[in-house]
Design a protein around this motif. Sequence first.
Motif, PDB file in Angstrom:
ATOM      1  N   ILE A 130      51.244  41.084  37.403  1.00  0.00           N
ATOM      2  CA  ILE A 130      50.911  42.114  38.386  1.00  0.00           C
ATOM      3  C   ILE A 130      49.625  41.646  39.066  1.00  0.00           C
ATOM      4  O   ILE A 130      48.702  41.178  38.386  1.00  0.00           O
ATOM      5  N   VAL A 131      49.579  41.760  40.376  1.00  0.00           N
ATOM      6  CA  VAL A 131      48.356  41.439  41.114  1.00  0.00           C
ATOM      7  C   VAL A 131      47.777  42.742  41.649  1.00  0.00           C
ATOM      8  O   VAL A 131      48.466  43.505  42.329  1.00  0.00           O
ATOM      9  N   SER A 132      46.522  43.008  41.308  1.00  0.00           N
ATOM     10  CA  SER A 132      45.874  44.257  41.720  1.00  0.00           C
ATOM     11  C   SER A 132      44.575  43.945  42.459  1.00  0.00           C
ATOM     12  O   SER A 132      44.039  42.841  42.363  1.00  0.00           O
ATOM     13  N   SER A 133      44.083  44.935  43.204  1.00  0.00           N
ATOM     14  CA  SER A 133      42.794  44.775  43.869  1.00  0.00           C
ATOM     15  C   SER A 133      42.316  46.110  44.416  1.00  0.00           C
ATOM     16  O   SER A 133      43.122  47.009  44.693  1.00  0.00           O
ATOM     17  N   PHE A 134      40.988  46.213  44.551  1.00  0.00           N
ATOM     18  CA  PHE A 134      40.383  47.301  45.327  1.00  0.00           C
ATOM     19  C   PHE A 134      40.381  46.940  46.815  1.00  0.00           C
ATOM     20  O   PHE A 134      40.099  47.788  47.649  1.00  0.00           O
ATOM     21  N   GLN A 135      40.634  45.666  47.123  1.00  0.00           N
ATOM     22  CA  GLN A 135      40.556  45.166  48.496  1.00  0.00           C
ATOM     23  C   GLN A 135      41.949  45.156  49.116  1.00  0.00           C
ATOM     24  O   GLN A 135      42.791  44.322  48.766  1.00  0.00           O
ATOM     25  N   LYS A 136      42.160  46.059  50.037  1.00  0.00           N
ATOM     26  CA  LYS A 136      43.487  46.190  50.635  1.00  0.00           C
ATOM     27  C   LYS A 136      43.905  44.915  51.373  1.00  0.00           C
ATOM     28  O   LYS A 136      45.076  44.521  51.332  1.00  0.00           O
ATOM     29  N   ASP A 137      42.942  44.245  52.005  1.00  0.00           N
ATOM     30  CA  ASP A 137      43.302  43.048  52.773  1.00  0.00           C
ATOM     31  C   ASP A 137      43.820  41.934  51.870  1.00  0.00           C
ATOM     32  O   ASP A 137      44.733  41.192  52.247  1.00  0.00           O
ATOM     33  N   GLU A 138      43.273  41.824  50.654  1.00  0.00           N
ATOM     34  CA  GLU A 138      43.768  40.803  49.725  1.00  0.00           C
ATOM     35  C   GLU A 138      45.185  41.134  49.261  1.00  0.00           C
ATOM     36  O   GLU A 138      46.029  40.239  49.101  1.00  0.00           O
ATOM     37  N   LEU A 139      45.458  42.418  49.053  1.00  0.00           N
ATOM     38  CA  LEU A 139      46.812  42.830  48.674  1.00  0.00           C
ATOM     39  C   LEU A 139      47.790  42.594  49.829  1.00  0.00           C
ATOM     40  O   LEU A 139      48.932  42.169  49.607  1.00  0.00           O
ATOM     41  N   GLU A 140      47.337  42.852  51.038  1.00  0.00           N
ATOM     42  CA  GLU A 140      48.186  42.607  52.220  1.00  0.00           C
ATOM     43  C   GLU A 140      48.527  41.119  52.341  1.00  0.00           C
ATOM     44  O   GLU A 140      49.672  40.753  52.641  1.00  0.00           O
ATOM     45  N   LYS A 141      47.533  40.273  52.079  1.00  0.00           N
ATOM     46  CA  LYS A 141      47.768  38.821  52.141  1.00  0.00           C
ATOM     47  C   LYS A 141      48.757  38.394  51.051  1.00  0.00           C
ATOM     48  O   LYS A 141      49.619  37.529  51.290  1.00  0.00           O
ATOM     49  N   THR A 142      48.631  38.977  49.880  1.00  0.00           N
ATOM     50  CA  THR A 142      49.553  38.668  48.783  1.00  0.00           C
ATOM     51  C   THR A 142      50.966  39.061  49.169  1.00  0.00           C
ATOM     52  O   THR A 142      51.922  38.295  48.985  1.00  0.00           O
ATOM     53  N   ARG A 143      51.109  40.253  49.693  1.00  0.00           N
ATOM     54  CA  ARG A 143      52.416  40.770  50.109  1.00  0.00           C
ATOM     55  C   ARG A 143      53.047  39.869  51.178  1.00  0.00           C
ATOM     56  O   ARG A 143      54.237  39.561  51.120  1.00  0.00           O
TER      57      ARG A 143
END
Length: 226
Positions: A130-143
């Motif tokens: 699972i990849v998690s973050s408080f940083q939405k932009d990092e999650l968007e890049k992962t997606r």
Amino acid sequence: MVQKIGHRGAKGYIPENTLESFQKALDLGVDGIELDVHVCASGELVVFHDFTVDRVTNGSGEVDKLTLSELKTLKIAGELQIPTLAEVFDLINRKCWINVELKGHDTAQPTCELIEKYVTKKGWTYEDFIVSSFQKDELEKTRAHNPKIRLATLSQASVEQALEWADELSAYAIHPHFSLLTDDNIHEAKKKGYKINVWTVNHYEDIQRLEAHIIDGIISDFPDRL
């Protein structure tokens, strides 16, 4: 059954985010391990929580300004080393699933690439991560890089925000601070189909209270208490 997830390994027993702490978590029979990553100056992913090395090691400076060889000379609690994410993957070796928190900037792409390497070349599956973050932009890049990687939205302030981001990112789970949970927001998250893993829960009374709710996992410094 609520899954037990070791926070930075077994942080309550052995210094956080070290191979020794992760081994202790495995010895305690965790279902999952949570850890944090940064990209260091030489480009490798290192497992470390803070943006500077000052609190945990005998050195000083920003993690992303130090090379891997410089970071490897530092000592945690006088004897332990900062590991790379690959070293941690090799140690855990599918004995439990791994929650990689994208802590530092620009960690999404190298994390995706390492996960892909372990899935395509080493027989792991996307369900091992699972990849998690408080940083939405990092999650968007992962997606954007690989939609097969399961995402979790972290929140210290609001379950509603975590759910909003989860909807936008087609996430797998939400990871709120345990104090934010209510019957209503648990019901809302479950209605939307999200897993709920809460952090960081160390006291027996909090653990007992949470286990009465329909949640999926508890992240703790003392995973054997779960």
